[in-house]
Design a protein around this motif. Structure first.
Motif, PDB file in Angstrom:
ATOM      1  N   VAL B 233       0.631  -0.842  -0.153  1.00 43.12           N
ATOM      2  CA  VAL B 233      -0.214  -0.393  -0.096  1.00 43.12           C
ATOM      3  C   VAL B 233       0.701   1.252  -0.465  1.00 43.12           C
ATOM      4  O   VAL B 233       0.271   2.147  -0.873  1.00 43.12           O
ATOM      5  CB  VAL B 233      -0.672   0.106   1.367  1.00 43.12           C
ATOM      6  CG1 VAL B 233      -1.324   1.751   1.350  1.00 43.12           C
ATOM      7  CG2 VAL B 233      -1.631  -1.146   1.667  1.00 43.12           C
ATOM      8  N   TYR B 234       2.036   1.662   0.689  1.00 42.28           N
ATOM      9  CA  TYR B 234       2.854   2.205   0.776  1.00 42.28           C
ATOM     10  C   TYR B 234       3.725   2.512  -0.387  1.00 42.28           C
ATOM     11  O   TYR B 234       3.192   3.655  -1.043  1.00 42.28           O
ATOM     12  CB  TYR B 234       3.632   1.905   1.988  1.00 42.28           C
ATOM     13  CG  TYR B 234       5.133   2.907   2.217  1.00 42.28           C
ATOM     14  CD1 TYR B 234       3.921   4.303   2.836  1.00 42.28           C
ATOM     15  CD2 TYR B 234       5.947   3.437   1.840  1.00 42.28           C
ATOM     16  CE1 TYR B 234       5.474   5.233   2.618  1.00 42.28           C
ATOM     17  CE2 TYR B 234       6.653   4.098   1.866  1.00 42.28           C
ATOM     18  CZ  TYR B 234       7.039   4.882   2.218  1.00 42.28           C
ATOM     19  OH  TYR B 234       7.846   5.569   2.428  1.00 42.28           O
ATOM     20  N   MET B 237       0.791   4.328  -2.910  1.00 41.23           N
ATOM     21  CA  MET B 237       0.711   4.797  -3.083  1.00 41.23           C
ATOM     22  C   MET B 237       2.400   6.213  -3.318  1.00 41.23           C
ATOM     23  O   MET B 237       1.601   7.204  -3.899  1.00 41.23           O
ATOM     24  CB  MET B 237       0.494   5.393  -1.508  1.00 41.23           C
ATOM     25  CG  MET B 237      -1.061   4.627  -1.024  1.00 41.23           C
ATOM     26  SD  MET B 237      -2.557   5.105  -1.973  1.00 41.23           S
ATOM     27  CE  MET B 237      -2.744   6.880  -2.021  1.00 41.23           C
ATOM     28  N   TYR B 241       1.457   8.443  -6.255  1.00 36.31           N
ATOM     29  CA  TYR B 241       0.781  10.094  -5.606  1.00 36.31           C
ATOM     30  C   TYR B 241       1.637  10.889  -4.600  1.00 36.31           C
ATOM     31  O   TYR B 241       1.637  11.648  -4.120  1.00 36.31           O
ATOM     32  CB  TYR B 241      -0.441   9.842  -4.984  1.00 36.31           C
ATOM     33  CG  TYR B 241      -1.376   9.099  -5.752  1.00 36.31           C
ATOM     34  CD1 TYR B 241      -1.969  10.261  -6.957  1.00 36.31           C
ATOM     35  CD2 TYR B 241      -2.183   7.846  -6.004  1.00 36.31           C
ATOM     36  CE1 TYR B 241      -3.007   9.697  -7.729  1.00 36.31           C
ATOM     37  CE2 TYR B 241      -3.283   7.505  -6.240  1.00 36.31           C
ATOM     38  CZ  TYR B 241      -2.943   8.245  -7.207  1.00 36.31           C
ATOM     39  OH  TYR B 241      -3.893   7.541  -8.273  1.00 36.31           O
ATOM     40  N   LEU B 245       1.097  13.354  -1.528  1.00 38.94           N
ATOM     41  CA  LEU B 245       1.601  12.917  -0.398  1.00 38.94           C
ATOM     42  C   LEU B 245       2.456  13.932   0.448  1.00 38.94           C
ATOM     43  O   LEU B 245       1.877  14.222   2.070  1.00 38.94           O
ATOM     44  CB  LEU B 245       1.272  11.665  -0.169  1.00 38.94           C
ATOM     45  CG  LEU B 245       0.314  11.143  -0.826  1.00 38.94           C
ATOM     46  CD1 LEU B 245       0.533   9.394  -0.766  1.00 38.94           C
ATOM     47  CD2 LEU B 245      -0.997  11.166   0.194  1.00 38.94           C
ATOM     48  N   TYR B 263      -5.902  16.868  -3.358  1.00 41.86           N
ATOM     49  CA  TYR B 263      -6.462  16.242  -1.713  1.00 41.86           C
ATOM     50  C   TYR B 263      -7.185  15.898  -2.142  1.00 41.86           C
ATOM     51  O   TYR B 263      -7.331  14.450  -1.498  1.00 41.86           O
ATOM     52  CB  TYR B 263      -6.171  18.036  -0.954  1.00 41.86           C
ATOM     53  CG  TYR B 263      -4.577  18.430  -0.663  1.00 41.86           C
ATOM     54  CD1 TYR B 263      -3.673  18.025  -1.302  1.00 41.86           C
ATOM     55  CD2 TYR B 263      -4.694  19.405   0.122  1.00 41.86           C
ATOM     56  CE1 TYR B 263      -2.260  18.903  -1.299  1.00 41.86           C
ATOM     57  CE2 TYR B 263      -3.347  19.737   0.827  1.00 41.86           C
ATOM     58  CZ  TYR B 263      -2.377  19.914  -0.076  1.00 41.86           C
ATOM     59  OH  TYR B 263      -0.897  20.150  -0.206  1.00 41.86           O
ATOM     60  N   VAL B 266      -6.607  12.117  -3.458  1.00 49.57           N
ATOM     61  CA  VAL B 266      -5.899  11.268  -3.270  1.00 49.57           C
ATOM     62  C   VAL B 266      -6.353  10.458  -2.509  1.00 49.57           C
ATOM     63  O   VAL B 266      -5.987   9.300  -1.747  1.00 49.57           O
ATOM     64  CB  VAL B 266      -4.428  12.179  -3.329  1.00 49.57           C
ATOM     65  CG1 VAL B 266      -2.960  11.441  -2.402  1.00 49.57           C
ATOM     66  CG2 VAL B 266      -3.762  12.712  -4.675  1.00 49.57           C
ATOM     67  N   PHE B 267      -6.738  11.892  -1.047  1.00 48.82           N
ATOM     68  CA  PHE B 267      -7.487  10.866   0.062  1.00 48.82           C
ATOM     69  C   PHE B 267      -8.063   9.826   0.325  1.00 48.82           C
ATOM     70  O   PHE B 267      -7.631   8.784   1.015  1.00 48.82           O
ATOM     71  CB  PHE B 267      -7.787  12.399   1.005  1.00 48.82           C
ATOM     72  CG  PHE B 267      -7.405  12.144   2.366  1.00 48.82           C
ATOM     73  CD1 PHE B 267      -5.827  12.645   2.570  1.00 48.82           C
ATOM     74  CD2 PHE B 267      -8.504  12.011   2.872  1.00 48.82           C
ATOM     75  CE1 PHE B 267      -5.679  13.492   3.968  1.00 48.82           C
ATOM     76  CE2 PHE B 267      -8.231  12.138   5.187  1.00 48.82           C
ATOM     77  CZ  PHE B 267      -6.501  12.310   5.395  1.00 48.82           C
ATOM     78  N   LEU B 270      -6.368   6.761  -1.363  1.00 46.66           N
ATOM     79  CA  LEU B 270      -5.565   6.571   0.147  1.00 46.66           C
ATOM     80  C   LEU B 270      -6.679   5.657   0.970  1.00 46.66           C
ATOM     81  O   LEU B 270      -6.347   3.996   1.665  1.00 46.66           O
ATOM     82  CB  LEU B 270      -4.885   7.332   1.122  1.00 46.66           C
ATOM     83  CG  LEU B 270      -3.578   6.946   2.485  1.00 46.66           C
ATOM     84  CD1 LEU B 270      -2.879   6.411   1.926  1.00 46.66           C
ATOM     85  CD2 LEU B 270      -3.562   8.540   2.544  1.00 46.66           C
ATOM     86  N   TYR B 271      -7.506   6.115   1.324  1.00 49.05           N
ATOM     87  CA  TYR B 271      -8.965   5.723   1.959  1.00 49.05           C
ATOM     88  C   TYR B 271      -9.083   4.160   1.412  1.00 49.05           C
ATOM     89  O   TYR B 271      -9.823   3.263   2.399  1.00 49.05           O
ATOM     90  CB  TYR B 271      -9.673   6.338   2.666  1.00 49.05           C
ATOM     91  CG  TYR B 271     -10.856   6.644   3.490  1.00 49.05           C
ATOM     92  CD1 TYR B 271     -10.861   6.625   4.823  1.00 49.05           C
ATOM     93  CD2 TYR B 271     -11.886   5.908   3.253  1.00 49.05           C
ATOM     94  CE1 TYR B 271     -10.943   5.928   6.052  1.00 49.05           C
ATOM     95  CE2 TYR B 271     -13.101   5.225   4.341  1.00 49.05           C
ATOM     96  CZ  TYR B 271     -12.822   5.682   5.889  1.00 49.05           C
ATOM     97  OH  TYR B 271     -12.911   5.476   6.546  1.00 49.05           O
ATOM     98  N   THR B 273      -7.443   2.228  -0.520  1.00 44.37           N
ATOM     99  CA  THR B 273      -6.217   1.459  -0.629  1.00 44.37           C
ATOM    100  C   THR B 273      -6.372   0.497   1.058  1.00 44.37           C
ATOM    101  O   THR B 273      -6.263  -0.203   1.360  1.00 44.37           O
ATOM    102  CB  THR B 273      -5.366   2.005  -0.874  1.00 44.37           C
ATOM    103  OG1 THR B 273      -5.198   2.719  -2.003  1.00 44.37           O
ATOM    104  CG2 THR B 273      -4.294   0.393  -1.485  1.00 44.37           C
ATOM    105  N   VAL B 274      -6.007   1.695   2.076  1.00 42.31           N
ATOM    106  CA  VAL B 274      -6.130   1.406   3.065  1.00 42.31           C
ATOM    107  C   VAL B 274      -7.455   0.366   3.498  1.00 42.31           C
ATOM    108  O   VAL B 274      -7.476  -0.638   3.910  1.00 42.31           O
ATOM    109  CB  VAL B 274      -6.232   2.420   4.011  1.00 42.31           C
ATOM    110  CG1 VAL B 274      -6.286   2.398   5.851  1.00 42.31           C
ATOM    111  CG2 VAL B 274      -4.747   3.260   3.721  1.00 42.31           C
TER     112      VAL B 274
END
Ligand SMILES: [Zn+2]
Lengths: 359, 388
Positions: B233-234, B237, B241, B245, B263, B266-267, B270-271, B273-274
């Motif tokens: 995931v890291y 991302m 992006y 980030l 923002y 991307v947020f 990120l959300y 993917t987590v």
């Protein structure tokens, strides 16, 4: 092959049986043994009625283990017709269920009431057996907790005036006496605007600055102090600690979890019951009279409190539901003649009034 | 003698050179179970929860009497009063203990070592009692189960076994849970080897080896996989992006920021993917849990014997997932009202996955006078509110 089964309760054998009702007896037979068992119909009970298979499971009252499973058959119909208590087992079971339920409910109510009274009156009784040293330890905990969060006002003159008043009012067993190893009562003024006073375990009294501000005469303060000494004299702090301990245990059962850390909090918000307040009022009046002080200040103070807080003459909550006796009632029953000496000299009264103003 | 040879349902006939294989049967009806459940809920509500002991008994009676083996039905002979009294006894002990601890807390100095010991041992006492409760509850249920006029029973001491259980739990913790499958099988063996039906003793000597593969893959594999997923995931991302980030989480003053417009997007990515990573981890955990319990059930079934009977189970990880996850979803989604459905499914699951191997005779099994506890599962009620 017959479908009906008989289990004798001795071995796990399923006997395939046929039954024949004969008078008050049910003859249970297999192909090999026509006299396998005899059951008295009066001794029989229905365990269960299986809706899926239509079979009824019978047992005996005199022996918990044997079972007889009978499907619908002329023999079973005859058995049920001749044995009303078997035919009506459902309604009997329901009736029994209701009466057992009622009995448990009554038992529960009796136990709960018993607990309530045992707790209410039992704590007063138990308090007598709690050694003073225990009470002092408990008091030290609470006093330390309060000390951390509150500002205690100290001026030499103000404290001396209050001290002198307490010494005049305290009964012999609450006097400072080095020969009897009695520490006597400690008294503090705390800087809280709300007029109030507390009696804490370990013979501590706390009077708020708000109360001193509200009082228009030293006799009102002496009335309140006498009331608090009354609590101490009757060992109300210990009594209330005991019942709060029980309440906290009960609460922790209902809400789950242990209440070990909360006990100090519970005790700091310690409140006395109506009964205790009434007793403390009466005892306070006695102490005032015994000390030769004016006893009318107490009733006067309740009136002042009532005017300040009970703007509506009648509170919405009926008096008997309030934890404290209504202020009007208290003002009525504590009414006393204005005889005796005034609690303080003008100078003493002034220094007490200023006790929290000097920083 | 007139023993009955087992009436076999179609399809379960004897195959050559194979022992006779019989199933338990459950013929309860969901509608009837619901009716009992609804009455229980209403009566429990009216009686401030006290009826639940009688309600639980009613459900058990229904389930037992609709389960049969070899054409003979089970019977539950426990009563609500027994459960209630057991509960009251535990509650009184709890009140007394809790008052005692409160008194200690008040009268001991705050830093007192005794207080520390009492508070620290509280956790152990609860752990201990949880084990005691399991043993005692098994004894209660066995002694209250009747089949062909013979009841079950259990020897041994719940208090002693509780110490063993607690010790094994602590040992497992010290071994970074590696000893847990072994400890669990030893504890199950103890309980089964003390269990009886009439005078027929259950007997088992299980091995924890078959459990270890799924346990190690499950526990450590999912730990490693979790790390890999987190790393993935890291990486994903940062490669896609990274600059956005970096700016987002930096101290850059507002006027110097260039990617402000991105923002939100991307947020969201990120959300998402987590969340996806979380789901992946949950799925892995469920799979390894199911594999572990499948191995366990198979090991127990293949090693257990009762008199001349042996056991087997066709259980699969899929069936376990279906049962637990299905029941969880049913109960959560219906806010508890689906409880009878979950119970019904559980019964069918148990019946489908338990096979008895051998000729079910029973004429040699006689009644045994094993100790019969007077009260029901008070402790279990307090420490493990199970569903049935
Ligand atoms: Zn008072």
């Amino acid at each position: 092959m017959p479908k009906d089964r008989y289990y004798d309760g001795l071995t796990a054998t399923a006997h395939r049986v046929t039954v024949t009702p004969l008078g008050g007896t049910l003859i249970i037979a297999t192909d090999e043994n026509p006299q396998l068992a005899h059951w008295q119909t009066a001794d029989m009970r229905v365990i269960d009625d299986n809706k899926v298979t239509g079979a009824i499971n019978f047992g005996r009252v005199s022996d918990p283990a044997p079972r007889l499973v009978l499907h619908d058959s002329p023999a079973r119909t005859t058995l049920l017709a001749n044995t009303p208590h078997l035919k009506e087992w459902k309604s009997r079971a329901a009736k029994r269920g209701w009466s057992v339920g009622l009995a448990w409910t009554l038992a529960g109510l009796v136990i709960a009431t018993g607990f309530y009274f045992a707790w209410r009156d039992g704590s007063a009784y138990l308090a007598r057996f709690v050694p003073k040293t225990w009470e002092q330890k408990l008091g030290a905990h609470i006093y330390a907790a309060l000390n951390k969060n509150l500002t205690i006002c100290r001026t030499p003159a103000g404290n001396t005036a209050l001290r002198k008043l307490v010494d005049r009012l305290a009964p012999p067993e609450l006097q400072r006496d080095a020969t009897k190893q009695q520490d006597g009562i400690t008294v503090d003024v705390v800087d809280i605007k709300l007029p109030n006073a507390f009696a804490l375990p370990g013979d501590h009294i706390m009077v708020t600055s708000g109360l001193i501000d509200l009082a228009t005469s030293p006799d009102m303060v002496s009335g309140v102090v006498a009331h608090e000494i009354g609590h101490l004299d009757l060992r109300h702090p210990t009594q209330s600690a005991i019942s709060n301990l029980g309440i906290s245990a009960t609460v922790s059962i209902i809400l789950g979890g242990s209440s070990v850390g909360d006990i100090a909090t519970l005790l700091t918000v310690m409140s006395y019951s109506r009964k205790m307040e009434h007793e403390a009022d009466i005892r306070g009046l006695e102490l005032l009279k015994a000390a030769g002080l004016r006893a009318d200040g107490m009733a006067e103070f309740f009136k002042v409190m009532k005017d300040k807080f009970d703007k509506d003459a009648d509170s919405i909550i009926p008096d008997w539901l309030q934890s404290h006796p209504g202020l009007k009632d208290r003002a009525d029953y504590t009414k006393a003649e204005a005889t005796g000496t005034t609690a303080m000299t003008d100078a003493e009264w002034q220094s007490l009034k200023d006790v929290c103003k000097v920083k | 003698m007139d023993q009955i040879d087992t009436p076999q349902p179609a399809g379960f006939g004897r195959r050559p050179a194979e022992p006779l294989r019989s199933h338990f049967e459950y013929d309860g009806r969901l509608g009837e179970l619901y009716w009992i459940f609804i009455k229980n809920v209403l009566l429990s509500f009216i009686t401030l929860g006290i009826f639940r002991f009688w309600g639980k008994t009613r459900i058990r009676r229904y389930l037992w009497s609709h389960t049969s083996l070899a054409g003979d039905r089970f019977e539950y002979t426990g009563t609500g009063g027994e459960l209630f009294v057991g509960f009251i006894i535990v509650m009184i002990a709890y009140v007394v203990g809790s008052i005692g601890i409160n008194i200690l807390a008040v009268f001991l100095e705050p830093g007192s070592p005794l207080l520390f010991i009492v508070q620290a041992s509280l956790g152990f006492v609860i752990l201990y009692l949880t084990f005691v409760a399991q043993y005692a509850a098994q004894r209660y249920r066995l002694t209250r189960t009747l089949w062909r006029g013979i009841s079950g029973g259990m020897t041994g001491s719940a208090w002693k076994w509780g110490f063993k259980g607690m010790w094994f739990a602590i040992l497992s913790l010290i071994s970074l849970t590696l000893a847990w499958p072994w400890a669990q099988m030893r504890l199950i063996d103890d309980r089964l080897n003390n269990s009886y039906f009439g005078d027929a003793k259950a007997s088992i000597s299980s091995s924890s080896k078959p459990l270890y593969l799924s346990y190690i893959i499950g526990n450590f594999g999912s730990l490693i996989l979790t790390g890999l997923i987190a790393y993935g995931v890291y990486q994903f991302m940062m490669t896609n992006y990274g600059p956005v980030l970096e700016e987002l989480f930096s101290q850059t003053p507002a006027e110097d920021r260039q990617y402000g417009a991105e923002y939100g997007r991307v947020f969201a990515i990120l959300y998402g993917t987590v969340v996806a990573a979380y789901l992946a981890i949950i799925v892995i955990s469920i799979l390894s849990f199911a594999a572990f319990y499948t191995a366990m059930a198979r090991e127990i079934a293949s090693k257990l014997s009762l008199g001349t009977l042996r056991f087997a189970t066709p259980i699969t990880p899929g069936a376990i997932i279906g049962r637990y996850l299905g029941n969880l979803l049913i109960i959560v989604l219906t806010l508890g009202l689906g409880f009878p459905i979950a119970v019904h499914r559980t019964m069918r699951f148990l019946v489908r996955n338990t096979e008895v191997l051998g000729e079910i005779d029973g004429s040699e099994i006689t009644r045994a006078e094993l100790p019969r506890p007077k009260f029901g599962e008070g402790l279990l009620e307090a420490f493990d509110p199970g569903i049935m």
